[in-house]
Write an enzyme that holds these catalytic residues in place. Sequence first.
Site, PDB file in Angstrom:
ATOM      1  N   LYS A  68       0.884  -1.174   0.000  1.00 49.90           N
ATOM      2  CA  LYS A  68       0.000   0.000   0.000  1.00 49.90           C
ATOM      3  C   LYS A  68       0.918   1.219   0.000  1.00 49.90           C
ATOM      4  CE  LYS A  68      -1.685   3.046   1.903  1.00 49.90           C
ATOM      5  NZ  LYS A  68      -1.399   4.451   1.516  1.00 49.90           N
ATOM      6  N   GLU A 120      -0.512   7.508  -0.865  1.00 53.11           N
ATOM      7  CA  GLU A 120      -1.471   8.012  -1.854  1.00 53.11           C
ATOM      8  C   GLU A 120      -0.915   9.241  -2.575  1.00 53.11           C
ATOM      9  OE1 GLU A 120      -1.489   8.057   1.384  1.00 53.11           O
ATOM     10  OE2 GLU A 120      -3.164   9.208   2.245  1.00 53.11           O
ATOM     11  N   SER A 150       5.332   8.476   9.390  1.00 57.75           N
ATOM     12  CA  SER A 150       5.496   9.373  10.539  1.00 57.75           C
ATOM     13  C   SER A 150       5.263   8.616  11.851  1.00 57.75           C
ATOM     14  CB  SER A 150       4.499  10.530  10.420  1.00 57.75           C
ATOM     15  OG  SER A 150       3.193  10.008  10.332  1.00 57.75           O
ATOM     16  N   CYS A 176      14.187  10.752   6.341  1.00 60.15           N
ATOM     17  CA  CYS A 176      14.231  10.476   7.778  1.00 60.15           C
ATOM     18  C   CYS A 176      15.650  10.456   8.314  1.00 60.15           C
ATOM     19  CB  CYS A 176      13.553   9.139   8.062  1.00 60.15           C
ATOM     20  SG  CYS A 176      14.455   7.775   7.311  1.00 60.15           S
ATOM     21  N   GLU A 210       9.857  17.275  14.037  1.00 61.54           N
ATOM     22  CA  GLU A 210      10.324  16.918  12.699  1.00 61.54           C
ATOM     23  C   GLU A 210       9.708  17.915  11.717  1.00 61.54           C
ATOM     24  OE1 GLU A 210       8.808  13.269  10.812  1.00 61.54           O
ATOM     25  OE2 GLU A 210      10.844  12.904  10.109  1.00 61.54           O
TER      26      GLU A 210
HETATM   27  P1  NAD Z   1       2.577   9.212   6.822  1.00 58.94           P
HETATM   28  O1  NAD Z   1       2.724   8.626   8.170  1.00 58.94           O
HETATM   29  O2  NAD Z   1       1.666  10.351   6.642  1.00 58.94           O
HETATM   30  O3  NAD Z   1       2.079   8.101   5.775  1.00 58.94           O
HETATM   31  C1  NAD Z   1       2.745   6.856   5.637  1.00 58.94           C
HETATM   32  C2  NAD Z   1       1.757   5.827   5.145  1.00 58.94           C
HETATM   33  O4  NAD Z   1       0.725   5.644   6.116  1.00 58.94           O
HETATM   34  C3  NAD Z   1       1.061   6.193   3.849  1.00 58.94           C
HETATM   35  O5  NAD Z   1       0.958   5.044   3.045  1.00 58.94           O
HETATM   36  C4  NAD Z   1      -0.313   6.676   4.302  1.00 58.94           C
HETATM   37  O6  NAD Z   1      -1.321   6.437   3.351  1.00 58.94           O
HETATM   38  C5  NAD Z   1      -0.565   5.850   5.537  1.00 58.94           C
HETATM   39  N1  NAD Z   1      -1.362   6.526   6.565  1.00 58.94           N
HETATM   40  C6  NAD Z   1      -1.454   7.859   6.792  1.00 58.94           C
HETATM   41  N2  NAD Z   1      -2.222   8.086   7.878  1.00 58.94           N
HETATM   42  C7  NAD Z   1      -2.622   6.888   8.337  1.00 58.94           C
HETATM   43  C8  NAD Z   1      -3.420   6.471   9.453  1.00 58.94           C
HETATM   44  N3  NAD Z   1      -3.955   7.350  10.285  1.00 58.94           N
HETATM   45  N4  NAD Z   1      -3.605   5.151   9.643  1.00 58.94           N
HETATM   46  C9  NAD Z   1      -3.053   4.240   8.802  1.00 58.94           C
HETATM   47  N5  NAD Z   1      -2.289   4.581   7.741  1.00 58.94           N
HETATM   48  C10 NAD Z   1      -2.073   5.888   7.509  1.00 58.94           C
HETATM   49  O7  NAD Z   1       4.072   9.572   6.318  1.00 58.94           O
HETATM   50  P2  NAD Z   1       4.502  10.399   5.035  1.00 58.94           P
HETATM   51  O8  NAD Z   1       4.161  11.831   5.234  1.00 58.94           O
HETATM   52  O9  NAD Z   1       4.068   9.715   3.812  1.00 58.94           O
HETATM   53  O10 NAD Z   1       6.099  10.215   5.108  1.00 58.94           O
HETATM   54  C11 NAD Z   1       6.943  11.052   5.849  1.00 58.94           C
HETATM   55  C12 NAD Z   1       7.263  10.450   7.191  1.00 58.94           C
HETATM   56  O11 NAD Z   1       7.890   9.175   7.015  1.00 58.94           O
HETATM   57  C13 NAD Z   1       8.273  11.278   7.968  1.00 58.94           C
HETATM   58  O12 NAD Z   1       7.857  11.331   9.305  1.00 58.94           O
HETATM   59  C14 NAD Z   1       9.572  10.498   7.818  1.00 58.94           C
HETATM   60  O13 NAD Z   1      10.507  10.696   8.860  1.00 58.94           O
HETATM   61  C15 NAD Z   1       9.058   9.103   7.824  1.00 58.94           C
HETATM   62  N6  NAD Z   1      10.025   8.183   7.257  1.00 58.94           N
HETATM   63  C16 NAD Z   1      10.691   7.365   8.116  1.00 58.94           C
HETATM   64  C17 NAD Z   1      11.649   6.499   7.632  1.00 58.94           C
HETATM   65  C18 NAD Z   1      12.404   5.602   8.577  1.00 58.94           C
HETATM   66  O14 NAD Z   1      13.112   4.740   8.098  1.00 58.94           O
HETATM   67  N7  NAD Z   1      12.278   5.749   9.876  1.00 58.94           N
HETATM   68  C19 NAD Z   1      11.932   6.455   6.262  1.00 58.94           C
HETATM   69  C20 NAD Z   1      11.201   7.294   5.401  1.00 58.94           C
HETATM   70  C21 NAD Z   1      10.252   8.161   5.920  1.00 58.94           C
END
Ligand code: NAD
Length: 486
Positions: A175, A178, A228, A283, A377
């Site tokens: 997944k 989006e 996140s 990240c 962040e």
């Molecule tokens: P996000 O948490 O908004 O979304 C990540 C995924 O979760 C997406 O597929 C989204 O559709 C889904 N999602 C969003 N809200 C949800 C919910 N309430 N319940 C279930 N699924 C949900 O993250 P983003 O904005 O796409 O990515 C940026 C974040 O990712 C930053 O915080 C970054 O630090 C983190 N990140 C971490 C790593 C790591 O290795 N630790 C690597 C890359 C990115």
Amino acid sequence: MTTKSHYISHYIGGSRVDSDEAGTELTSPVDGATLGTIHYATTDTVDFAIDKAKTAFSAWSQTPVKDRVQVFYRFKAIVEREILRLAESVHRENGKTVAEATAGIQRGLEVVEYATASPMILSGEILEVSRGVDCTVRRFPLGVVAGITPFNFPAMVPLWMFPLAIAAGNTFILKPSEQTPITPLLMAELLTEAGLPEGVFNVVQGNRETVEAILDHPDIQAAAFVGSTSVARAVYQRGTSHGKRMLTLGGAKNHVVALPDADIASAARNIAASVTGCAGQRCMAASVLITVGNCNTLLDALKEEMAKATPGETMGAIISRRAQERISGYIDRAVRSGARLLLDGRGVSVVGKEKGNYVGPTIIDGVQPGSETACDEIFGPVITVLHVNTMDEALAIENASPYGNAASIYTSNGAAARYFEHHANAGMIGVNIGVPVPRDPFGFGGWNESRFGAGDITGKEGVFFWTKAKKTTVKWADSGPRSWMS
Ligand code: NAD
């Protein structure tokens, strides 16, 4: 279900699939151009994909691992052939530069290489544990598993997950974010071209509801997540509440500490690259610089290096207008609370790309350690500078962060570097390196609220995450002295 050209499809059972869910228009962060319409999977579509993956599991899991990895040898060659097309797709949907997108795909291919070593990693163990009694350990796939990925690495983060999971004999539901759903579809087609049987790798597009349908499905055995921290925590809790194996990686606030004996020119170049690479949307990006003692020359050099990052040219776009406004909001509030901007990236508009989302490189100086810019962040090309007198004061600030992905030190003193390595509260440490990503065969994973669950997502621990061990104790011989076991 049929296929329609303007659809950003799902990929289920070996081909693109469109369904009848309501669509949302997707635009490019580069220039606002329309990319297509994404249709979020309903529970029915998720069920359909999981059903296909479940059907595919029986044959795929019975295929010897030496045969399974042949797909990944071919996949690597095909991705290398198509790398520019994939990188351009990442550029259009995510906004990072084509060079950055290419580097991310190449990093992902290292995991593919590691997956081709699965016959060695999964070769098992055997020991005579008592006279005439052998114990063996064999690792088995889990079944249908899932990966949920963020916007910031549309190719690389899925590549952290599916090669290891699939080479281990699982079938997979991805997944993607989006906000970046297109590149994963291209990878799905390349996997099919590489000979992966239909149903082994599936992509379902969607948002929170789609993720929840996956996590609640009884046929999903395990899921990995990257995103996140707040979502990582919720996804971990929901999955584990259903008894599933979960590993969820969260956000970060990475500290870099500069000592007065650091090589100034090289540290400035390196920190600037860490802050501005992928426009700070990674990240592992440096987010707080803590200078120990007098580091004025470093700040001057850092300002000069960061100013070279040109939005829309050498530095990519911010994923959305909302994210751009969020980043600018942090800078506005820091200024209102008395911070000094050494570089101000607000209000950037790129000629010819006026509908794109851009923030220029930003250095915020003169804030308190507990302030929001020093703690949250921000996920943009922004670094906050704090000043202390001793390494222990710097470590106290780093240690107080709830995150724990990366921490780096710049110094020419080996003993100081070693002290930092032992006392920093993060899973990935850099010495004179601003993006200390452990490359394969080493595993990627942070600590604290940057990760929920045990183990790293790549490397040997990644393989172990996607498999379960079976221990067999065997006695054939019936001669010789007896122990309680024989
Ligand atoms: P996000 O948490 O908004 O979304 C990540 C995924 O979760 C997406 O597929 C989204 O559709 C889904 N999602 C969003 N809200 C949800 C919910 N309430 N319940 C279930 N699924 C949900 O993250 P983003 O904005 O796409 O990515 C940026 C974040 O990712 C930053 O915080 C970054 O630090 C983190 N990140 C971490 C790593 C790591 O290795 N630790 C690597 C890359 C990115």
